[in-house]
Design an enzyme around this catalytic site. Structure first.
Site, mmCIF file in Angstrom:
data_model
loop_
_atom_site.group_PDB
_atom_site.id
_atom_site.type_symbol
_atom_site.label_atom_id
_atom_site.label_comp_id
_atom_site.label_asym_id
_atom_site.label_seq_id
_atom_site.Cartn_x
_atom_site.Cartn_y
_atom_site.Cartn_z
ATOM 1 N N ASP A 15 -91.834 8.358 0.257
ATOM 2 C CA ASP A 15 -92.323 7.191 1.217
ATOM 3 C C ASP A 15 -92.520 7.973 2.614
ATOM 4 O OD1 ASP A 15 -91.881 5.605 -0.994
ATOM 5 O OD2 ASP A 15 -90.239 4.558 -0.063
ATOM 6 N N THR A 52 -93.214 15.402 -11.792
ATOM 7 C CA THR A 52 -93.130 14.581 -10.792
ATOM 8 C C THR A 52 -93.901 13.189 -11.712
ATOM 9 O OG1 THR A 52 -93.249 13.669 -9.286
ATOM 10 C CG2 THR A 52 -91.822 15.211 -8.994
HETATM 11 C C1 LIG Z 1 -92.559 6.761 -3.815
HETATM 12 S S1 LIG Z 1 -91.109 7.306 -5.118
HETATM 13 C C2 LIG Z 1 -91.184 8.393 -5.790
HETATM 14 C C3 LIG Z 1 -90.168 8.982 -7.592
HETATM 15 C C4 LIG Z 1 -90.166 10.435 -7.160
HETATM 16 N N1 LIG Z 1 -89.424 11.070 -6.710
HETATM 17 C C5 LIG Z 1 -91.617 11.019 -8.334
HETATM 18 O O1 LIG Z 1 -91.371 11.630 -7.346
HETATM 19 O O2 LIG Z 1 -92.432 10.203 -9.362
HETATM 20 C C6 LIG Z 1 -89.983 7.479 -3.808
HETATM 21 C C7 LIG Z 1 -89.455 6.669 -4.064
HETATM 22 O O3 LIG Z 1 -88.161 6.928 -3.189
HETATM 23 C C8 LIG Z 1 -86.725 6.629 -3.257
HETATM 24 N N2 LIG Z 1 -85.923 5.474 -1.889
HETATM 25 C C9 LIG Z 1 -86.590 5.654 -0.795
HETATM 26 N N3 LIG Z 1 -86.110 5.939 0.272
HETATM 27 C C10 LIG Z 1 -85.094 6.253 -0.122
HETATM 28 C C11 LIG Z 1 -83.987 6.169 0.381
HETATM 29 N N4 LIG Z 1 -83.673 6.205 1.680
HETATM 30 N N5 LIG Z 1 -82.567 6.275 -0.593
HETATM 31 C C12 LIG Z 1 -82.818 6.224 -1.627
HETATM 32 N N6 LIG Z 1 -84.340 6.453 -2.163
HETATM 33 C C13 LIG Z 1 -85.119 6.308 -2.053
HETATM 34 C C14 LIG Z 1 -88.028 4.900 -3.554
HETATM 35 O O4 LIG Z 1 -86.725 3.523 -4.634
HETATM 36 C C15 LIG Z 1 -88.619 5.109 -4.918
HETATM 37 O O5 LIG Z 1 -88.244 4.731 -5.954
#
Ligand SMILES: C[S@@+](CC[C@H](N)C(=O)[O-])C[C@H]1O[C@@H](n2cnc3c(N)ncnc32)[C@H](O)[C@@H]1O
Length: 211
Positions: free
Chosen positions: A117, A191
């Protein structure tokens, strides 16, 4: 299943949904938990798990842990995961801000950060998973020859990350602004987000950071 004697260890919620519910109890015991001395690679912010499922299938001699903050997203990874036979991938619902509660010194060999994010507001910079604050957390449990591999299509976040690597005193092994037109495209596993953004024609940026 091996290592049932590790306290508070693996809990299989249904027949084969590989979710660890009490990861704090496994701090310093992850290799014991997996039942081998194989390297451990983690993805923070795993989303729906596509990337790790592919890696775990292709690399049976590596242990994988997927970390996701939201159960609504994790459940999608669980669905994918439970169709698979292998036992080298486990999932955790956890906020990475507290990641030092679950991994001990020298416990992890590689950290994947994929399409993290961006947290665009300056006041939220510390929440970016490549901020110097997060790099300091990783420093505490990544092996000395370990690495962080980060991919994103977000140029602002990527440039911020390159800067933070330097500020934190880490080094860059290689980085590219256009992964899919670089030598590093060979063997790259896409991904979920990468599939989507690269099919829209967005260049994918990638860096490897180490200490
Ligand atoms: C934009 S998505 C990307 C998902 C995957 N990595 C991809 O590339 O398809 C970012 C993911 O990171 C998770 N995320 C964000 N901050 C996080 C944190 N502090 N701890 C664990 N997960 C987190 C979000 O909930 C989301 O599912």
């Amino acid at each position: 299943m091996r290592l049932r004697n590790v306290t508070g260890s693996r809990e299989v919620i249904a027949s084969n949904e590989y979710v660890v519910h009490d990861p704090e109890n496994l701090k310093g015991k992850w290799n014991e938990f997996f039942g081998n001395d194989n390297p451990i690679h983690i993805e923070i912010g795993m989303g729906k798990g596509k990337f790790l499922v592919q890696l775990a299938l292709a690399n049976p001699d590596i242990n994988y842990i997927g970390i996701e903050k939201y159960s609504s997203v994790l459940i999608r990874a669980v669905e994918k995961r439970k169709e698979m036979e292998f036992n080298n991938l486990w999932l955790i619902r956890f906020d990475a801000e507290y990641i030092n509660d679950i991994f001990d010194e020298n416990e992890i060999d590689r950290i994947y950060l994929n399409f993290s994010d961006p947290w665009p507001k300056d006041r939220h910079a510390k929440r970016r998973l490549t901020s110097k604050e997060f790099l300091a957390r990783y420093d505490k449990f990544l092996k000395s020859d370990g690495e962080v591999i980060f991919k994103t299509d977000n140029r602002v976040l990527f440039d911020f990350s390159l800067e933070q690597v330097e500020i934190a005193g880490w080094k860059l092994r290689n980085y590219t602004y256009d992964l899919h037109h670089s030598e590093y495209a060979i063997g790259n596993v896409k991904t979920e987000y990468e599939e989507k953004f690269s099919s829209m024609g967005n260049p994918i940026h990638r860096l490897v950071a180490y200490r």
